[in-house]
Design a protein around this motif. Structure first.
Motif, PDB file in Angstrom:
ATOM      1  N   MET A   1       0.853  -1.180   0.000  1.00 17.77           N
ATOM      2  CA  MET A   1       0.000   0.000   0.000  1.00 17.77           C
ATOM      3  C   MET A   1       0.887   1.227   0.000  1.00 17.77           C
ATOM      4  SD  MET A   1      -3.087   0.883   2.597  1.00 17.77           S
ATOM      5  CE  MET A   1      -4.123   2.272   2.251  1.00 17.77           C
ATOM      6  N   SER A   2       0.581   2.246  -0.799  1.00 20.77           N
ATOM      7  CA  SER A   2       1.455   3.401  -0.926  1.00 20.77           C
ATOM      8  C   SER A   2       0.657   4.678  -0.770  1.00 20.77           C
ATOM      9  CB  SER A   2       2.154   3.387  -2.294  1.00 20.77           C
ATOM     10  OG  SER A   2       1.199   3.452  -3.332  1.00 20.77           O
ATOM     11  N   ALA A  78       1.882 -10.529   5.434  1.00 19.43           N
ATOM     12  CA  ALA A  78       3.273 -10.569   5.907  1.00 19.43           C
ATOM     13  C   ALA A  78       4.222 -10.023   4.857  1.00 19.43           C
ATOM     14  CB  ALA A  78       3.651 -12.007   6.265  1.00 19.43           C
ATOM     15  N   ILE A  79       3.988 -10.371   3.595  1.00 19.38           N
ATOM     16  CA  ILE A  79       4.886  -9.943   2.518  1.00 19.38           C
ATOM     17  C   ILE A  79       4.876  -8.430   2.347  1.00 19.38           C
ATOM     18  CG2 ILE A  79       5.231 -10.037   0.006  1.00 19.38           C
ATOM     19  CD1 ILE A  79       4.239 -12.953   0.139  1.00 19.38           C
ATOM     20  N   ASN A  80       3.693  -7.809   2.476  1.00 20.78           N
ATOM     21  CA  ASN A  80       3.650  -6.365   2.218  1.00 20.78           C
ATOM     22  C   ASN A  80       4.089  -5.516   3.406  1.00 20.78           C
ATOM     23  OD1 ASN A  80       1.315  -5.669   3.885  1.00 20.78           O
ATOM     24  ND2 ASN A  80       0.017  -6.600   2.324  1.00 20.78           N
ATOM     25  N   ASP A  81       4.346  -6.140   4.548  1.00 19.20           N
ATOM     26  CA  ASP A  81       4.827  -5.372   5.703  1.00 19.20           C
ATOM     27  C   ASP A  81       6.150  -4.660   5.433  1.00 19.20           C
ATOM     28  OD1 ASP A  81       2.615  -6.054   7.160  1.00 19.20           O
ATOM     29  OD2 ASP A  81       3.740  -6.655   8.932  1.00 19.20           O
ATOM     30  N   PRO A  82       7.192  -5.358   4.945  1.00 15.63           N
ATOM     31  CA  PRO A  82       8.454  -4.647   4.673  1.00 15.63           C
ATOM     32  C   PRO A  82       8.297  -3.529   3.654  1.00 15.63           C
ATOM     33  CG  PRO A  82       8.800  -7.023   4.689  1.00 15.63           C
ATOM     34  CD  PRO A  82       7.320  -6.798   4.704  1.00 15.63           C
ATOM     35  N   VAL A  83       7.410  -3.741   2.683  1.00 18.82           N
ATOM     36  CA  VAL A  83       7.164  -2.700   1.685  1.00 18.82           C
ATOM     37  C   VAL A  83       6.572  -1.465   2.353  1.00 18.82           C
ATOM     38  CG1 VAL A  83       5.913  -2.120  -0.425  1.00 18.82           C
ATOM     39  CG2 VAL A  83       6.854  -4.419  -0.125  1.00 18.82           C
ATOM     40  N   MET A  84       5.567  -1.682   3.220  1.00 18.46           N
ATOM     41  CA  MET A  84       4.923  -0.568   3.897  1.00 18.46           C
ATOM     42  C   MET A  84       5.898   0.152   4.818  1.00 18.46           C
ATOM     43  SD  MET A  84       2.216   1.212   4.266  1.00 18.46           S
ATOM     44  CE  MET A  84       2.561   2.746   5.145  1.00 18.46           C
ATOM     45  N   GLY A  85       6.744  -0.603   5.508  1.00 21.84           N
ATOM     46  CA  GLY A  85       7.706   0.023   6.415  1.00 21.84           C
ATOM     47  C   GLY A  85       8.690   0.918   5.696  1.00 21.84           C
ATOM     48  N   THR A  86       9.191   0.460   4.559  1.00 21.21           N
ATOM     49  CA  THR A  86      10.148   1.271   3.816  1.00 21.21           C
ATOM     50  C   THR A  86       9.462   2.462   3.148  1.00 21.21           C
ATOM     51  OG1 THR A  86       9.909  -0.255   1.928  1.00 21.21           O
ATOM     52  CG2 THR A  86      11.758  -0.618   3.405  1.00 21.21           C
ATOM     53  N   ILE A  87       8.200   2.288   2.735  1.00 25.85           N
ATOM     54  CA  ILE A  87       7.444   3.431   2.207  1.00 25.85           C
ATOM     55  C   ILE A  87       7.294   4.494   3.287  1.00 25.85           C
ATOM     56  CG2 ILE A  87       5.152   4.182   1.451  1.00 25.85           C
ATOM     57  CD1 ILE A  87       4.916   1.544  -0.081  1.00 25.85           C
ATOM     58  N   ALA A  88       6.956   4.051   4.499  1.00 30.69           N
ATOM     59  CA  ALA A  88       6.801   5.007   5.603  1.00 30.69           C
ATOM     60  C   ALA A  88       8.109   5.727   5.890  1.00 30.69           C
ATOM     61  CB  ALA A  88       6.309   4.273   6.855  1.00 30.69           C
ATOM     62  N   CYS A 142      -4.904  -2.642   5.526  1.00 30.84           N
ATOM     63  CA  CYS A 142      -5.133  -1.414   6.306  1.00 30.84           C
ATOM     64  C   CYS A 142      -4.437  -1.508   7.665  1.00 30.84           C
ATOM     65  CB  CYS A 142      -6.624  -1.179   6.491  1.00 30.84           C
ATOM     66  SG  CYS A 142      -7.498  -0.692   4.991  1.00 30.84           S
ATOM     67  N   THR A 143      -4.524  -2.680   8.295  1.00 35.83           N
ATOM     68  CA  THR A 143      -3.848  -2.865   9.578  1.00 35.83           C
ATOM     69  C   THR A 143      -2.343  -2.664   9.425  1.00 35.83           C
ATOM     70  OG1 THR A 143      -5.527  -4.341  10.494  1.00 35.83           O
ATOM     71  CG2 THR A 143      -3.305  -4.566  11.364  1.00 35.83           C
ATOM     72  N   THR A 144      -1.772  -3.180   8.338  1.00 33.83           N
ATOM     73  CA  THR A 144      -0.344  -2.978   8.077  1.00 33.83           C
ATOM     74  C   THR A 144      -0.017  -1.504   7.918  1.00 33.83           C
ATOM     75  OG1 THR A 144      -0.126  -5.126   6.994  1.00 33.83           O
ATOM     76  CG2 THR A 144       1.519  -3.469   6.445  1.00 33.83           C
ATOM     77  N   ALA A 145      -0.838  -0.793   7.157  1.00 34.66           N
ATOM     78  CA  ALA A 145      -0.599   0.621   6.891  1.00 34.66           C
ATOM     79  C   ALA A 145      -0.785   1.486   8.136  1.00 34.66           C
ATOM     80  CB  ALA A 145      -1.520   1.112   5.775  1.00 34.66           C
ATOM     81  N   LEU A 146      -1.423   0.955   9.168  1.00 37.02           N
ATOM     82  CA  LEU A 146      -1.555   1.658  10.436  1.00 37.02           C
ATOM     83  C   LEU A 146      -0.483   1.235  11.435  1.00 37.02           C
ATOM     84  CD1 LEU A 146      -5.439   1.477  10.885  1.00 37.02           C
ATOM     85  CD2 LEU A 146      -4.092   3.526  10.359  1.00 37.02           C
ATOM     86  N   THR A 147      -0.165  -0.057  11.431  1.00 39.32           N
ATOM     87  CA  THR A 147       0.748  -0.591  12.437  1.00 39.32           C
ATOM     88  C   THR A 147       2.174  -0.096  12.246  1.00 39.32           C
ATOM     89  OG1 THR A 147      -0.593  -2.588  12.635  1.00 39.32           O
ATOM     90  CG2 THR A 147       1.656  -2.704  13.475  1.00 39.32           C
ATOM     91  N   SER A 380       8.367  -2.743  10.345  1.00 35.51           N
ATOM     92  CA  SER A 380       7.759  -3.603   9.324  1.00 35.51           C
ATOM     93  C   SER A 380       8.337  -5.009   9.375  1.00 35.51           C
ATOM     94  CB  SER A 380       7.978  -3.008   7.931  1.00 35.51           C
ATOM     95  OG  SER A 380       9.331  -3.114   7.517  1.00 35.51           O
ATOM     96  N   LEU A 381       9.607  -5.119   9.748  1.00 29.79           N
ATOM     97  CA  LEU A 381      10.207  -6.443   9.891  1.00 29.79           C
ATOM     98  C   LEU A 381       9.545  -7.200  11.033  1.00 29.79           C
ATOM     99  CD1 LEU A 381      12.404  -8.284   8.760  1.00 29.79           C
ATOM    100  CD2 LEU A 381      13.998  -7.292  10.409  1.00 29.79           C
ATOM    101  N   LYS A 382       9.289  -6.483  12.124  1.00 33.28           N
ATOM    102  CA  LYS A 382       8.551  -7.094  13.226  1.00 33.28           C
ATOM    103  C   LYS A 382       7.146  -7.458  12.773  1.00 33.28           C
ATOM    104  CE  LYS A 382       5.785  -6.862  17.090  1.00 33.28           C
ATOM    105  NZ  LYS A 382       4.359  -6.476  17.199  1.00 33.28           N
ATOM    106  N   GLY A 383       6.528  -6.544  12.000  1.00 31.82           N
ATOM    107  CA  GLY A 383       5.198  -6.831  11.480  1.00 31.82           C
ATOM    108  C   GLY A 383       5.200  -8.038  10.562  1.00 31.82           C
TER     109      GLY A 383
END
Length: 459
Positions: A1-2, A78-88, A142-147, A380-383
């Motif tokens: 998500m971006s 799980a896969i999109n967590d690292p993506v979301m973390g680096t986007i953030a 959505c939970t990933t993009a918030l967490t 995001s890695l933890k996520g």
């Protein structure tokens, strides 16, 4: 998500600067604690405890298909967590790096949670699988993009470990309260609303939006370095070259599995292994109150006695292992079941919050080694690890039941293999998880850097 980000750069302060004694406001502390752990957690608690049985017994999706939904959805999550973390970590806006996500994502989350509990009629089995699966994936995204931003913003606001732990502890208390309500009182609440989950999702959703918007208003990012312009894979390489983080990833994953199995298996356990569906609310109340006691009472005591998240995790998981073992052997006795379940939960449930302290340890460790703040990427890695744990939990229980010959609705008529599986997923697997976490914490790889990290933060 971006998200489309503005190019306006906020004033940033290196994380090595001296911090004041008190850096967070009371309002920030409460909104941070209730953002993920208030209405949002009420939705997740309801899903964790009742969504699997809602799919199989209400929507009419087979256990195998439900397991497939949970596997695909949580694996993608799980896969999109690292993506979301680096986007953030690369977001640059007039509102900051992490704060923009607190504005619009909660609204999408609420819409998805309401639609998820609209039982689709007039469509075939595959249509139901696609409908439920698609909404569940959206909800998890959505939970990933918030967490990721929520976890990353705390060390960006304060470097004070005491304040960080205080915020995490308060959040853990709200998590326990939410799980108590969601896992224990959902049957009564849905009956009050005519058997529908939708009014609950609306109420929980309003709380979610209010708390995240409050976090947006009260948070001020101070301790972050300039955003990287390089590919996000570079950030991941910076992390994975340090072998010290690998045991932590395992612990983050296993803590989620243990916590998830505790709640997700309990309804099935009481209904089919004990054969007493009338006791489900009572039993869920016992473990929910145990989780509440764990977060509100036992966790602060454990941190005060043992000082660090690592030591608190080691001792509490060892004690939990003992009581899970007793329940696995003698759990068919209701008194033993209730007592051991309560004690194991009261001592062990804090693991899901203590891992957040280990995340902050990791953020500090990476800054010590790399001289850059990768809060979102580490969060995001933890996520990612947690979502891998959720994948194991959500699909694993259903898959094991399907393999054992589970028959939906057949109270007192389940095969012997299913009866063993029900006991194993409720107590056997969590006991094994506790033992592995104890071993990892005994040889905690960041302990030898603690003095260096303290010197860095106070220098």
């Amino acid at each position: 998500m971006s998200i489309q980000t503005n190019t306006t750069q906020q004033q940033e302060v290196p994380v090595s600067n001296q911090h004041s004694e008190k850096e967070v406001t009371t309002a920030f502390k409460w909104f941070h604690a209730t953002s993920l752990n208030g209405g949002h957690m009420l939705v997740l608690a309801t899903i964790a405890s009742y969504f699997s049985i809602y799919m199989t017994d209400t929507v009419g999706i087979s256990a195998a298909a439900a397991a497939g939904i949970m596997f695909v959805a949580t694996l993608w999550d799980a896969i999109n967590d690292p993506v979301m973390g680096t986007i953030a970590d690369r977001t640059n806006s007039r509102w900051g790096r992490y704060r923009p996500y607190f504005l619009f994502v909660p609204i999408i989350f609420v819409i998805a949670s309401v639609l998820l509990f609209i039982n689709p009629t007039g469509i075939d089995g595959m249509g139901k699988v696609i409908y439920i699966g698609g909404l569940y994936i959206l909800l998890n995204m959505c939970t990933t993009a918030l967490t990721m931003p929520q976890m990353a913003v705390l060390p960006a606001v304060t470097k004070n470990d005491k304040e960080r732990n205080s915020v995490i502890t308060l959040g853990a208390a709200f998590t326990a309260i939410a799980f108590t309500i969601g896992s224990t009182f959902t049957p009564q609440l849905t009956r009050f609303f005519g058997g529908s989950y939708i009014p609950l999702m609306v109420i929980y959703g309003i709380i979610t939006i209010f708390c995240f918007w409050g976090l947006f208003v009260t948070s001020k990012e101070k301790y972050i370095t300039t955003s990287e312009k390089s590919p996000f894979t570079k950030d991941l390489k910076k992390l994975f070259k340090h072998k010290e983080i690998y045991p932590l990833i395992l612990v983050w994953c296993l803590a989620a599995v243990g916590y998830g199995f505790m709640f997700a298996s309990s309804v099935y356990f009481m209904m089919y292994y004990i054969g007493r569906p009338d006791l489900i609310s009572l039993y869920m109340g016992i473990i929910s109150i145990g989780a509440l006691v764990s977060m509100v009472v036992c966790m602060p005591i454990a941190l005060k006695i043992f000082k660090t998240g690592q030591r608190a995790m080691l001792v509490t998981q060892l004690i939990t292992f003992v009581f899970y073992g007793i329940a696995f052997i003698f759990g068919d006795n209701l008194i033993v079941l209730y007592v051991c379940s309560f004690i194991a939960t009261a001592i062990g449930a804090m693991s899901n919050a203590l891992v957040n302290i280990l995340v902050n340890d990791t953020i500090d460790f990476i800054y010590l080694k790399e001289k850059t703040s990768l809060n979102g990427t580490i969060a995001s890695l933890k996520g990612f690890a947690q979502k891998c744990g959720n994948t194991i939990t959500n699909s694993g229980i259903l898959a094991l039941l399907a393999l054992s010959g589970y028959i939906p609705g057949a109270i007192g008529q389940q095969p012997d293999a299913t009866m063993f599986t029900l006991n194993f997923v409720r107590f056997g697997i969590p006991a094994i998880i506790c033992l592995v976490i104890v071993i990892c914490m005994k040889y905690y790889p960041l302990e030898k850097y603690r003095l260096e990290i303290d010197k860095m933060k106070n220098g």
